[in-house]
Design a protein around this motif. Structure first.
Motif, PDB file in Angstrom:
ATOM      1  N   GLN A  92       0.740  -0.931  -0.027  1.00 19.03           N
ATOM      2  CA  GLN A  92       0.025  -0.009   0.018  1.00 19.03           C
ATOM      3  C   GLN A  92       1.034   1.193   0.173  1.00 19.03           C
ATOM      4  OE1 GLN A  92      -2.471  -1.196   3.491  1.00 19.03           O
ATOM      5  NE2 GLN A  92      -4.288  -0.968   2.187  1.00 19.03           N
ATOM      6  N   TYR A  93       1.943   1.201   0.848  1.00 16.26           N
ATOM      7  CA  TYR A  93       2.786   2.286   0.724  1.00 16.26           C
ATOM      8  C   TYR A  93       3.615   2.648  -0.601  1.00 16.26           C
ATOM      9  CZ  TYR A  93       2.485   2.169   5.850  1.00 16.26           C
ATOM     10  OH  TYR A  93       2.321   2.017   7.216  1.00 16.26           O
ATOM     11  N   GLN A  94       4.077   1.538  -1.118  1.00 19.07           N
ATOM     12  CA  GLN A  94       4.377   1.562  -2.517  1.00 19.07           C
ATOM     13  C   GLN A  94       3.468   2.105  -3.591  1.00 19.07           C
ATOM     14  OE1 GLN A  94       7.727   1.701  -3.365  1.00 19.07           O
ATOM     15  NE2 GLN A  94       7.949   1.237  -1.051  1.00 19.07           N
ATOM     16  N   GLN A  95       2.331   1.809  -3.448  1.00 17.87           N
ATOM     17  CA  GLN A  95       1.203   2.223  -4.214  1.00 17.87           C
ATOM     18  C   GLN A  95       0.865   3.710  -4.283  1.00 17.87           C
ATOM     19  OE1 GLN A  95      -2.076  -0.133  -3.260  1.00 17.87           O
ATOM     20  NE2 GLN A  95      -1.712  -1.975  -4.818  1.00 17.87           N
ATOM     21  N   LEU A  96       1.040   4.365  -2.843  1.00 20.31           N
ATOM     22  CA  LEU A  96       0.751   5.684  -2.559  1.00 20.31           C
ATOM     23  C   LEU A  96       1.949   6.303  -3.310  1.00 20.31           C
ATOM     24  CD1 LEU A  96      -0.274   5.907   1.226  1.00 20.31           C
ATOM     25  CD2 LEU A  96      -1.599   6.359  -0.953  1.00 20.31           C
ATOM     26  N   LYS A  97       3.368   6.043  -3.272  1.00 22.59           N
ATOM     27  CA  LYS A  97       4.366   6.405  -3.834  1.00 22.59           C
ATOM     28  C   LYS A  97       4.137   6.465  -5.165  1.00 22.59           C
ATOM     29  CE  LYS A  97       9.342   5.824  -4.233  1.00 22.59           C
ATOM     30  NZ  LYS A  97      10.418   4.902  -3.768  1.00 22.59           N
ATOM     31  N   GLN A  98       4.053   5.527  -5.810  1.00 19.09           N
ATOM     32  CA  GLN A  98       3.868   5.369  -7.149  1.00 19.09           C
ATOM     33  C   GLN A  98       2.806   6.368  -7.867  1.00 19.09           C
ATOM     34  OE1 GLN A  98       5.995   3.845  -9.349  1.00 19.09           O
ATOM     35  NE2 GLN A  98       4.991   5.222 -10.826  1.00 19.09           N
ATOM     36  N   ALA A  99       1.650   6.527  -7.045  1.00 20.84           N
ATOM     37  CA  ALA A  99       0.608   7.287  -7.392  1.00 20.84           C
ATOM     38  C   ALA A  99       0.850   8.837  -7.229  1.00 20.84           C
ATOM     39  CB  ALA A  99      -0.509   7.155  -6.469  1.00 20.84           C
ATOM     40  N   ALA A 100       1.751   9.087  -6.194  1.00 23.74           N
ATOM     41  CA  ALA A 100       2.384  10.349  -6.246  1.00 23.74           C
ATOM     42  C   ALA A 100       3.279  10.711  -7.138  1.00 23.74           C
ATOM     43  CB  ALA A 100       2.989  10.694  -4.936  1.00 23.74           C
ATOM     44  N   ILE A 101       4.162   9.846  -7.653  1.00 22.59           N
ATOM     45  CA  ILE A 101       5.142  10.253  -8.891  1.00 22.59           C
ATOM     46  C   ILE A 101       4.375  10.188 -10.323  1.00 22.59           C
ATOM     47  CG2 ILE A 101       6.873   8.995 -10.259  1.00 22.59           C
ATOM     48  CD1 ILE A 101       7.634   7.832  -7.800  1.00 22.59           C
ATOM     49  N   ASP A 102       3.366   9.320 -10.178  1.00 23.83           N
ATOM     50  CA  ASP A 102       2.484   9.597 -11.532  1.00 23.83           C
ATOM     51  C   ASP A 102       1.679  10.713 -11.691  1.00 23.83           C
ATOM     52  OD1 ASP A 102       3.334   7.299 -12.299  1.00 23.83           O
ATOM     53  OD2 ASP A 102       1.492   6.085 -11.616  1.00 23.83           O
ATOM     54  N   PHE A 103       1.128  11.371 -10.625  1.00 28.76           N
ATOM     55  CA  PHE A 103       0.285  12.509 -10.251  1.00 28.76           C
ATOM     56  C   PHE A 103       1.296  13.849 -10.598  1.00 28.76           C
ATOM     57  CE2 PHE A 103      -1.817  16.292  -8.354  1.00 28.76           C
ATOM     58  CZ  PHE A 103      -3.040  15.827  -8.796  1.00 28.76           C
TER      59      PHE A 103
END
Length: 325
Positions: A92-103
């Protein structure tokens, strides 16, 4: 003895040849010197170009590499802060990180800033599943309005907590704030601040989040400051709510100004405090003397009276603002 050969003696003048040879030698030396000088200058220029090219290409590449490294460190640091504020799995933490990078690739905000907003959202009561949407709405308000991301995030979360707004409705909150700022003579930050001030009293009288924001937009567009307007409006609707609950003379007074019976006023208020308040304000504006009508309802304070007069004289604006939100 004669062998039949004829010998002719020639006395050639070699002075011209010698002078020509000397001039040719000098020219050759001069040319050689010029060529050498030209080659030397060319070599110097090539050397200078090499140094310039190194600075122009190598140094920027190094700077980009350094910046990328710093950004990666900032992202990891921000992610660590998220982990400290909310429970979740590593996935879940890595998903948040990737979502932040994509945004961050399509919006004027860094991934580390997105993660910092997620950390703030977690502190304000949002679960890990809700943090991505929370950070996107807060960042959107930062980009599209006069609010900064931290203010938008804090006030949005606090408004949600006060009004019991479902966390899944935060995008509706953001859309309402932007719509009011775009369509009324006010700013998004003023609407948000006013909404904070009247949220508790509005919720107490069963107003919806949209209605509360509509009232906030109307008052701020009439030049009412958040602190003064919040206190005046909250005091007024709380007084009316108490009168409806208790009945008696207080209820009769409000009903009289509104042109209703006590029973009708109470039923209308319980059905929709917003509609009843708009009707009461309209009736106040139509009174022979607005000041006396307000005094009769117990509204005598300078600030409270001023806010009610502004609203009473602009009930159509109030209705429009509520419809916009």
């Amino acid at each position: 003895m004669a062998d039949g050969r004829i010998i002719i003696l020639v006395d050639a003048d070699t002075k011209g040849y010698g002078r020509a040879f000397t001039e040719m030698t000098a020219t050759a030396k001069s040319s050689s010197s010029n060529v050498s000088s030209t080659l030397t200058k060319t070599a110097d220029k090539l050397s200078s170009f090499g140094k310039s090219a190194t600075k122009a290409v190598t140094l920027p590449i190094a700077a980009v590499a350094t910046a990328c490294g710093a950004a990666a460190v900032n992202i990891d640091t921000s992610l660590t802060n998220v982990k400290k504020t909310v429970d979740g799995t590593e996935e879940q933490y890595q998903q948040l990180k990737q979502a932040a990078i994509d945004f961050s690739k399509t919006n004027a905000v860094s991934a580390s800033q997105i993660l910092d907003l997620q950390s703030l959202g977690a502190q304000l009561g949002f679960s890990i599943e809700e943090l991505d949407e929370f950070s996107r709405v807060a960042s959107g308000l930062d980009i599209a309005t006069d609010m900064n991301a931290e203010q938008a995030a804090s006030e949005m979360a606090q408004f949600a907590n006060i009004t019991k707004m479902a966390h899944g409705d935060i995008s509706k909150y953001g859309s309402a704030i932007v719509a009011l700022g775009n369509n009324l003579a006010t700013t998004e930050s003023q609407v948000s601040s006013m909404g904070q001030r009247i949220a508790a009293a509005g919720t107490q009288t069963k107003m919806s989040q949209a209605e509360i924001l509509g009232w906030a937009g109307a008052m701020s567009s009439l030049g009412v400051e958040a602190e003064a307007g919040g206190t005046a409006f909250s005091t007024t609707i709380s007084t009316i709510d108490a009168a409806v609950a208790k009945g008696g003379e207080g209820l009769q007074t409000f009903a009289k100004i509104a042109g209703m019976s006590s029973k009708e006023f109470a039923a209308s208020w319980k059905s929709s405090a917003t509609d009843t308040m708009v009707h009461l304000l309209s009736s106040t504006a139509s009174a022979e003397n607005m000041t006396l009508a307000l005094e009769e309802m117990g509204i005598t304070g300078i600030r409270q009276s001023d806010v009610m007069k502004r609203l009473a004289g602009n009930t159509q604006l109030v209705t429009d603002a509520i419809n916009i939100s």
